[in-house]
Scaffold this motif. Structure first.
Motif, PDB file in Angstrom:
ATOM      1  N   ALA A 127       0.827  -1.214   0.000  1.00 58.85           N
ATOM      2  CA  ALA A 127       0.000   0.000   0.000  1.00 58.85           C
ATOM      3  C   ALA A 127       0.859   1.260   0.000  1.00 58.85           C
ATOM      4  O   ALA A 127       0.492   2.266  -0.611  1.00 58.85           O
ATOM      5  N   ARG A 128       2.020   1.206   0.659  1.00 57.27           N
ATOM      6  CA  ARG A 128       2.912   2.365   0.705  1.00 57.27           C
ATOM      7  C   ARG A 128       3.752   2.504  -0.563  1.00 57.27           C
ATOM      8  O   ARG A 128       4.165   3.613  -0.909  1.00 57.27           O
ATOM      9  N   ASN A 129       4.018   1.392  -1.225  1.00 60.44           N
ATOM     10  CA  ASN A 129       4.914   1.390  -2.386  1.00 60.44           C
ATOM     11  C   ASN A 129       4.271   0.632  -3.554  1.00 60.44           C
ATOM     12  O   ASN A 129       4.768  -0.424  -3.966  1.00 60.44           O
ATOM     13  N   PRO A 130       3.178   1.132  -4.106  1.00 55.63           N
ATOM     14  CA  PRO A 130       2.445   0.365  -5.118  1.00 55.63           C
ATOM     15  C   PRO A 130       3.241   0.093  -6.389  1.00 55.63           C
ATOM     16  O   PRO A 130       3.175  -1.014  -6.942  1.00 55.63           O
ATOM     17  N   LEU A 131       3.990   1.094  -6.872  1.00 54.22           N
ATOM     18  CA  LEU A 131       4.746   0.902  -8.112  1.00 54.22           C
ATOM     19  C   LEU A 131       5.886  -0.095  -7.913  1.00 54.22           C
ATOM     20  O   LEU A 131       6.049  -1.036  -8.716  1.00 54.22           O
ATOM     21  N   GLN A 132       6.666   0.119  -6.846  1.00 56.50           N
ATOM     22  CA  GLN A 132       7.772  -0.805  -6.585  1.00 56.50           C
ATOM     23  C   GLN A 132       7.262  -2.214  -6.337  1.00 56.50           C
ATOM     24  O   GLN A 132       7.856  -3.202  -6.798  1.00 56.50           O
ATOM     25  N   ALA A 133       6.139  -2.314  -5.620  1.00 55.04           N
ATOM     26  CA  ALA A 133       5.571  -3.630  -5.325  1.00 55.04           C
ATOM     27  C   ALA A 133       5.118  -4.324  -6.602  1.00 55.04           C
ATOM     28  O   ALA A 133       5.327  -5.537  -6.780  1.00 55.04           O
ATOM     29  N   SER A 134       4.501  -3.568  -7.511  1.00 55.55           N
ATOM     30  CA  SER A 134       4.032  -4.150  -8.776  1.00 55.55           C
ATOM     31  C   SER A 134       5.199  -4.673  -9.602  1.00 55.55           C
ATOM     32  O   SER A 134       5.153  -5.790 -10.134  1.00 55.55           O
ATOM     33  N   PHE A 139      -4.537 -10.989  -3.794  1.00 57.51           N
ATOM     34  CA  PHE A 139      -4.604 -10.512  -2.410  1.00 57.51           C
ATOM     35  C   PHE A 139      -3.977  -9.125  -2.270  1.00 57.51           C
ATOM     36  O   PHE A 139      -4.525  -8.238  -1.601  1.00 57.51           O
ATOM     37  N   LEU A 140      -2.826  -8.907  -2.922  1.00 57.00           N
ATOM     38  CA  LEU A 140      -2.077  -7.662  -2.746  1.00 57.00           C
ATOM     39  C   LEU A 140      -2.594  -6.524  -3.625  1.00 57.00           C
ATOM     40  O   LEU A 140      -2.569  -5.361  -3.208  1.00 57.00           O
ATOM     41  N   PHE A 141      -3.072  -6.854  -4.836  1.00 62.89           N
ATOM     42  CA  PHE A 141      -3.390  -5.801  -5.802  1.00 62.89           C
ATOM     43  C   PHE A 141      -4.849  -5.792  -6.251  1.00 62.89           C
ATOM     44  O   PHE A 141      -5.235  -4.933  -7.039  1.00 62.89           O
ATOM     45  N   TRP A 170      -8.303  -7.520 -10.669  1.00 63.07           N
ATOM     46  CA  TRP A 170      -7.954  -7.176 -12.041  1.00 63.07           C
ATOM     47  C   TRP A 170      -6.487  -6.794 -12.184  1.00 63.07           C
ATOM     48  O   TRP A 170      -5.807  -7.279 -13.106  1.00 63.07           O
ATOM     49  N   LEU A 171      -5.980  -5.939 -11.311  1.00 67.89           N
ATOM     50  CA  LEU A 171      -4.562  -5.600 -11.398  1.00 67.89           C
ATOM     51  C   LEU A 171      -3.707  -6.821 -11.072  1.00 67.89           C
ATOM     52  O   LEU A 171      -2.678  -7.048 -11.714  1.00 67.89           O
ATOM     53  N   GLY A 172      -4.139  -7.613 -10.102  1.00 71.67           N
ATOM     54  CA  GLY A 172      -3.402  -8.825  -9.775  1.00 71.67           C
ATOM     55  C   GLY A 172      -3.330  -9.784 -10.950  1.00 71.67           C
ATOM     56  O   GLY A 172      -2.283 -10.375 -11.230  1.00 71.67           O
ATOM     57  N   ALA A 173      -4.447  -9.928 -11.666  1.00 73.28           N
ATOM     58  CA  ALA A 173      -4.462 -10.809 -12.836  1.00 73.28           C
ATOM     59  C   ALA A 173      -3.559 -10.264 -13.942  1.00 73.28           C
ATOM     60  O   ALA A 173      -2.818 -11.017 -14.579  1.00 73.28           O
ATOM     61  N   VAL A 174      -3.616  -8.949 -14.179  1.00 72.00           N
ATOM     62  CA  VAL A 174      -2.778  -8.344 -15.226  1.00 72.00           C
ATOM     63  C   VAL A 174      -1.301  -8.526 -14.912  1.00 72.00           C
ATOM     64  O   VAL A 174      -0.502  -8.926 -15.785  1.00 72.00           O
ATOM     65  N   LEU A 175      -0.910  -8.253 -13.683  1.00 70.21           N
ATOM     66  CA  LEU A 175       0.495  -8.418 -13.302  1.00 70.21           C
ATOM     67  C   LEU A 175       0.925  -9.873 -13.388  1.00 70.21           C
ATOM     68  O   LEU A 175       2.064 -10.174 -13.788  1.00 70.21           O
ATOM     69  N   SER A 176       0.022 -10.780 -13.047  1.00 65.67           N
ATOM     70  CA  SER A 176       0.330 -12.206 -13.142  1.00 65.67           C
ATOM     71  C   SER A 176       0.572 -12.618 -14.591  1.00 65.67           C
ATOM     72  O   SER A 176       1.507 -13.362 -14.884  1.00 65.67           O
ATOM     73  N   VAL A 177      -0.280 -12.147 -15.476  1.00 65.34           N
ATOM     74  CA  VAL A 177      -0.129 -12.480 -16.902  1.00 65.34           C
ATOM     75  C   VAL A 177       1.196 -11.940 -17.439  1.00 65.34           C
ATOM     76  O   VAL A 177       1.909 -12.633 -18.177  1.00 65.34           O
ATOM     77  N   ILE A 178       1.538 -10.708 -17.063  1.00 67.17           N
ATOM     78  CA  ILE A 178       2.802 -10.123 -17.523  1.00 67.17           C
ATOM     79  C   ILE A 178       3.983 -10.935 -17.007  1.00 67.17           C
ATOM     80  O   ILE A 178       4.895 -11.303 -17.772  1.00 67.17           O
ATOM     81  N   GLY A 179       3.989 -11.230 -15.703  1.00 64.87           N
ATOM     82  CA  GLY A 179       5.097 -11.979 -15.122  1.00 64.87           C
ATOM     83  C   GLY A 179       5.214 -13.374 -15.692  1.00 64.87           C
ATOM     84  O   GLY A 179       6.316 -13.840 -16.030  1.00 64.87           O
ATOM     85  N   ALA A 180       4.074 -14.061 -15.819  1.00 65.00           N
ATOM     86  CA  ALA A 180       4.097 -15.425 -16.354  1.00 65.00           C
ATOM     87  C   ALA A 180       4.560 -15.442 -17.802  1.00 65.00           C
ATOM     88  O   ALA A 180       5.302 -16.343 -18.218  1.00 65.00           O
ATOM     89  N   THR A 181       4.143 -14.452 -18.577  1.00 62.03           N
ATOM     90  CA  THR A 181       4.548 -14.396 -19.986  1.00 62.03           C
ATOM     91  C   THR A 181       6.049 -14.147 -20.110  1.00 62.03           C
ATOM     92  O   THR A 181       6.739 -14.799 -20.905  1.00 62.03           O
ATOM     93  N   LEU A 182       6.569 -13.212 -19.333  1.00 62.47           N
ATOM     94  CA  LEU A 182       8.003 -12.931 -19.380  1.00 62.47           C
ATOM     95  C   LEU A 182       8.816 -14.168 -18.999  1.00 62.47           C
ATOM     96  O   LEU A 182       9.802 -14.509 -19.666  1.00 62.47           O
TER      97      LEU A 182
END
Length: 235
Positions: free
Chosen positions: A46-53, A80-82, A85-97
């Motif tokens: 919550a304090r560091n959303p960009l760095q956490a993402s 849980f953290l994001f 929808w944002l959690g799913a998007v970040l997951s797709v990006i990470g899994a794809t990379l």
């Protein structure tokens, strides 16, 4: 480039997996650890959303690239953290990379060896896969019964191009990512009740049947092209 240098990326990934298993690092990436530290973790995000993402995407990519056996927890943690929808998007990006890293490493290290050993035997299979590689990979991604690491490697061995591989991967993992991110969005309540979430929810029929339906839709263009082409004339 000397042939042995092509083995280096794959060797690094295999070494990382071996160390992860030998050092029993899985105990540090578990639901029990999340139970203990979820408040602190959520507060830091919550304090560091960009760095956490960015960190989450990096961790997810490393988990997939090294084929670590903890991916089933990572996507729910993203929800849980994001949020869903944002959690799913970040997951797709990470899994794809991570998938791309493993795909390229496998293609560099294993393609020539694989084809020297069984290339002649699988020549027709490879030709058929290449012709409709996008649809076949999309089918494999949508059906959650195939090991993710295996689906990352097989297209590399069968000569699939990187562009269709990335596109089919992104599209194919979105449904499961949304399901697991939705599960993760409720982890706070699950932890508060002292319960353990059901990470096998993807195999429940109410979830599995729609995914199977989508996977079959991915094969319709393949079937149509085969029917339209008609039977192959004997030589």
């Amino acid at each position: 480039m000397p042939p042995w240098r092509r083995l280096i990326p794959m060797a690094i990934l295999l070494l990382g997996l071996a160390l992860f298993l030998l050092l029993d690092c899985e105990r540090y990436v578990s639901f029990e650890m999340l139970q203990r530290h979820h408040v602190t973790l959520a507060a830091w995000v919550a304090r560091n959303p960009l760095q956490a993402s960015l960190l989450y995407v990096l961790v997810y990519a490393l988990v997939v690239a090294f084929s670590l056996p903890v991916a089933v927890l990572i996507t729910p943690v993203g929800g849980f953290l994001f949020g869903v929808w944002l959690g799913a998007v970040l997951s797709v990006i990470g899994a794809t990379l991570g998938s791309v890293v493993l795909f390229l490493a496998a293609r560099s290290a294993l393609y020539d060896v694989f084809h020297r050993k069984v290339g002649a035997t699988l020549a027709r299979l490879e030709a058929g896969f290449r012709r409709d590689s996008f649809n076949y990979l999309l089918f494999l991604r949508l059906v959650p019964v195939f090991p993710f690491w295996l689906v990352n490697i097989v297209p590399a061995l069968l000569g699939m191009r990187l562009g269709p591989y990335v596109l089919a991967t992104v599209i194919g993992i979105i449904p499961a990512a949304i399901v697991y991110a939705s599960l993760g969005a409720g982890l706070g309540q699950v932890i508060a009740r002292g319960e353990v979430p059901d990470f096998g929810i993807i195999f429940e029929w109410r979830i599995l049947l729609p995914l199977l339906g989508l996977s079959l839709l991915a094969l319709i263009p393949v079937v149509y092209s085969r029917v339209r082409a008609g039977p192959t004339s004997p030589r």
